[in-house]
Scaffold this motif. Structure first.
Motif, PDB file in Angstrom:
ATOM      1  N   ALA A   8     -35.971  65.933  -5.858  1.00 28.97           N
ATOM      2  CA  ALA A   8     -36.213  64.160  -6.093  1.00 28.97           C
ATOM      3  C   ALA A   8     -37.036  64.117  -5.289  1.00 28.97           C
ATOM      4  CB  ALA A   8     -34.614  64.159  -4.873  1.00 28.97           C
ATOM      5  N   SER A   9     -37.631  65.254  -3.676  1.00 31.86           N
ATOM      6  CA  SER A   9     -39.043  65.347  -3.311  1.00 31.86           C
ATOM      7  C   SER A   9     -40.002  64.701  -4.447  1.00 31.86           C
ATOM      8  CB  SER A   9     -38.684  65.803  -2.123  1.00 31.86           C
ATOM      9  OG  SER A   9     -39.006  67.281  -2.670  1.00 31.86           O
ATOM     10  N   ASN A  10     -40.159  65.655  -5.291  1.00 32.51           N
ATOM     11  CA  ASN A  10     -41.096  65.635  -6.466  1.00 32.51           C
ATOM     12  C   ASN A  10     -40.967  63.549  -6.900  1.00 32.51           C
ATOM     13  OD1 ASN A  10     -43.046  65.267  -8.383  1.00 32.51           O
ATOM     14  ND2 ASN A  10     -43.046  68.107  -8.515  1.00 32.51           N
ATOM     15  N   ARG A  11     -41.466  63.237  -6.187  1.00 32.68           N
ATOM     16  CA  ARG A  11     -40.797  61.273  -6.901  1.00 32.68           C
ATOM     17  C   ARG A  11     -41.832  61.189  -8.914  1.00 32.68           C
ATOM     18  NH1 ARG A  11     -37.261  59.688  -4.061  1.00 32.68           N
ATOM     19  NH2 ARG A  11     -38.193  59.853  -2.102  1.00 32.68           N
ATOM     20  N   PHE A  12     -42.405  62.208  -9.229  1.00 32.63           N
ATOM     21  CA  PHE A  12     -43.398  61.868 -10.875  1.00 32.63           C
ATOM     22  C   PHE A  12     -41.688  62.349 -11.613  1.00 32.63           C
ATOM     23  CE2 PHE A  12     -45.521  63.096 -14.312  1.00 32.63           C
ATOM     24  CZ  PHE A  12     -45.842  61.651 -14.757  1.00 32.63           C
ATOM     25  N   ALA A  13     -41.098  64.178 -10.794  1.00 36.58           N
ATOM     26  CA  ALA A  13     -40.040  64.794 -11.458  1.00 36.58           C
ATOM     27  C   ALA A  13     -38.986  63.857 -11.674  1.00 36.58           C
ATOM     28  CB  ALA A  13     -40.345  65.780 -11.007  1.00 36.58           C
ATOM     29  N   LEU A  14     -38.192  63.562 -10.728  1.00 37.83           N
ATOM     30  CA  LEU A  14     -37.643  62.806 -10.524  1.00 37.83           C
ATOM     31  C   LEU A  14     -38.116  61.098 -11.591  1.00 37.83           C
ATOM     32  CD1 LEU A  14     -34.778  62.402  -8.992  1.00 37.83           C
ATOM     33  CD2 LEU A  14     -36.079  60.551  -7.360  1.00 37.83           C
ATOM     34  N   VAL A  15     -38.701  60.558 -11.669  1.00 34.10           N
ATOM     35  CA  VAL A  15     -38.939  59.627 -12.778  1.00 34.10           C
ATOM     36  C   VAL A  15     -38.897  59.897 -14.412  1.00 34.10           C
ATOM     37  CG1 VAL A  15     -40.725  57.741 -13.637  1.00 34.10           C
ATOM     38  CG2 VAL A  15     -40.562  57.715 -11.134  1.00 34.10           C
ATOM     39  N   CYS A  16     -39.456  61.952 -14.552  1.00 35.24           N
ATOM     40  CA  CYS A  16     -39.785  61.856 -15.792  1.00 35.24           C
ATOM     41  C   CYS A  16     -38.127  62.464 -16.375  1.00 35.24           C
ATOM     42  CB  CYS A  16     -40.196  63.279 -15.811  1.00 35.24           C
ATOM     43  SG  CYS A  16     -42.142  62.694 -16.213  1.00 35.24           S
ATOM     44  N   MET A  17     -37.630  62.403 -15.379  1.00 31.99           N
ATOM     45  CA  MET A  17     -35.731  63.083 -15.405  1.00 31.99           C
ATOM     46  C   MET A  17     -35.034  61.770 -15.563  1.00 31.99           C
ATOM     47  SD  MET A  17     -33.014  64.969 -13.196  1.00 31.99           S
ATOM     48  CE  MET A  17     -33.432  66.597 -13.586  1.00 31.99           C
ATOM     49  N   ILE A  18     -35.049  60.848 -15.274  1.00 32.47           N
ATOM     50  CA  ILE A  18     -34.269  59.815 -15.243  1.00 32.47           C
ATOM     51  C   ILE A  18     -35.199  59.551 -16.563  1.00 32.47           C
ATOM     52  CG2 ILE A  18     -34.512  56.811 -14.582  1.00 32.47           C
ATOM     53  CD1 ILE A  18     -34.955  57.511 -11.503  1.00 32.47           C
ATOM     54  N   VAL A  19     -36.252  59.185 -16.935  1.00 28.64           N
ATOM     55  CA  VAL A  19     -36.895  58.805 -17.990  1.00 28.64           C
ATOM     56  C   VAL A  19     -36.020  59.385 -19.591  1.00 28.64           C
ATOM     57  CG1 VAL A  19     -38.380  58.711 -20.012  1.00 28.64           C
ATOM     58  CG2 VAL A  19     -39.222  57.955 -17.767  1.00 28.64           C
ATOM     59  N   PHE A 285     -42.930  68.037 -16.827  1.00 28.69           N
ATOM     60  CA  PHE A 285     -43.214  68.074 -15.311  1.00 28.69           C
ATOM     61  C   PHE A 285     -41.588  68.143 -14.606  1.00 28.69           C
ATOM     62  CE2 PHE A 285     -46.782  65.412 -16.404  1.00 28.69           C
ATOM     63  CZ  PHE A 285     -47.388  65.523 -15.485  1.00 28.69           C
ATOM     64  N   ILE A 286     -40.646  67.598 -15.785  1.00 31.90           N
ATOM     65  CA  ILE A 286     -39.632  68.339 -14.715  1.00 31.90           C
ATOM     66  C   ILE A 286     -39.167  69.963 -14.685  1.00 31.90           C
ATOM     67  CG2 ILE A 286     -37.162  68.206 -15.174  1.00 31.90           C
ATOM     68  CD1 ILE A 286     -37.247  65.873 -16.855  1.00 31.90           C
ATOM     69  N   GLY A 287     -39.656  70.631 -15.804  1.00 36.06           N
ATOM     70  CA  GLY A 287     -39.721  72.244 -15.640  1.00 36.06           C
ATOM     71  C   GLY A 287     -41.058  72.572 -14.006  1.00 36.06           C
ATOM     72  N   ASP A 288     -42.094  72.290 -13.917  1.00 33.79           N
ATOM     73  CA  ASP A 288     -42.657  71.862 -13.330  1.00 33.79           C
ATOM     74  C   ASP A 288     -42.069  71.535 -11.933  1.00 33.79           C
ATOM     75  OD1 ASP A 288     -44.836  73.114 -14.578  1.00 33.79           O
ATOM     76  OD2 ASP A 288     -45.795  70.873 -14.591  1.00 33.79           O
TER      77      ASP A 288
END
Length: 299
Positions: A8-19, A285-288
């Protein structure tokens, strides 16, 4: 919890997971409730219209609501990604674990089979499998319909899903098997594995209770990447006419159906293409993000 906090500290990955969760899987599950129109309903008085209040994303050349077809295409992408990746992951993890732990002739056999599959370009091999399996599957089901007095099964789209699942699973498991094999080869030399062997634990228990749980970190990253790859492959197969076909909605089939309208009505191509691109990028990005969260150097 610690893994989730690092991810969750990776905001962009978190947004991608929500999407992905909301835009793909939740939308796919609740497609009948979220779709404003029946995806196959035609309105010949509203053909190839642009976005409007009645049709937020416009209509295609048959007057079908584009938003409804995008939503139902999410259901297709969700089903294909989950089933195909689950099958390839299960096959790859089991064969890779057995290959790495047992070694010998079994390891040689599995690795040579994977070498043969790796020798073919993956997407071309998927197309080859789908194109050759589908006619035989259709004939088999039609014969079953005649013998059992059934009707409509061959035209229901089940065969399309079966062909896509088979093609994607066959081509994807060798990569997972090699990944797990490499992890098992390093883990099986650990002291706790030798201790389990010394007290007479069975091979099954050692592999699935002691070895595999310590090899799953890279599997999570590979699965995330594989989900995006499955969505892309399904779209390409449907675009080429060997994947999910009408009446079932598919983003790739939508691009093919509207390919002749790209000059006059570019939104018919751009919208489903943009949806596919967004989904694939989000999975990557989620994988990253998972890779960073699971990397012991970042702890």
């Amino acid at each position: 919890m610690m893994l989730w906090r690092r991810f969750a500290s990776n905001r962009f990955a978190l947004v991608c997971m929500i999407v992905i969760v909301l835009g793909l899987y939740v939308t796919g599950i609740f497609a009948p409730l979220l779709s404003p129109y029946v995806p196959t309903a035609q309105n010949l008085d509203a053909v190839a219209q642009g976005p409007s209040i009645a049709h937020w994303l416009g209509t295609d050349e048959l007057g079908r609501d584009l938003l409804s077809r995008i939503i139902w295409g999410a259901r297709t992408a969700a089903i294909v990604s989950i089933v195909a990746v689950s099958l390839s992951t299960i096959i790859g993890v089991v064969l890779g674990a057995l290959s790495g732990y047992l070694g010998g002739w079994f390891d040689t056999l599995i690795m040579r089979v994977s070498d043969i599959l790796f020798a073919f370009p993956s997407l071309l091999f998927v197309i080859f499998i789908a194109a050759t399996v589908k006619p035989s599957a259709v004939r088999f089901v039609e014969q079953m319909e005649i013998a059992w007095g059934m009707r409509g099964l061959a035209r229901s789209g089940i065969i399309d899903y079966f062909v896509v699942f088979t093609a994607l699973s066959v081509i994807a498991w060798p990569g997972m098997a090699r990944l797990i094999r490499g992890q098992v080869l390093s883990v099986k030399r650990m002291e706790y594995v030798a201790a389990a062997e010394s007290i007479g634990a069975s091979t099954y228990r050692i592999i699935f209770r002691h070895v595999l749980p310590n090899c799953l970190s890279p599997v999570l990253v590979a699965v995330s990447m594989g989900l995006g790859g499955a969505v892309m492959s399904e779209s390409v197969l449907s675009y080429l006419g060997v994947g999910i076909q009408p009446p079932n909605a598919s983003w790739g089939a939508m691009i093919w159906e509207n390919s002749g309208e790209w000059r006059l009505h570019p939104h018919l191509i751009f919208i489903p293409g943009a949806v596919v691109a967004i989904v694939i990028f989000c999975f990557n990005f989620i994988g990253d993000g998972l890779n960073d969260a699971l990397n012991p150097r970042n702890r």
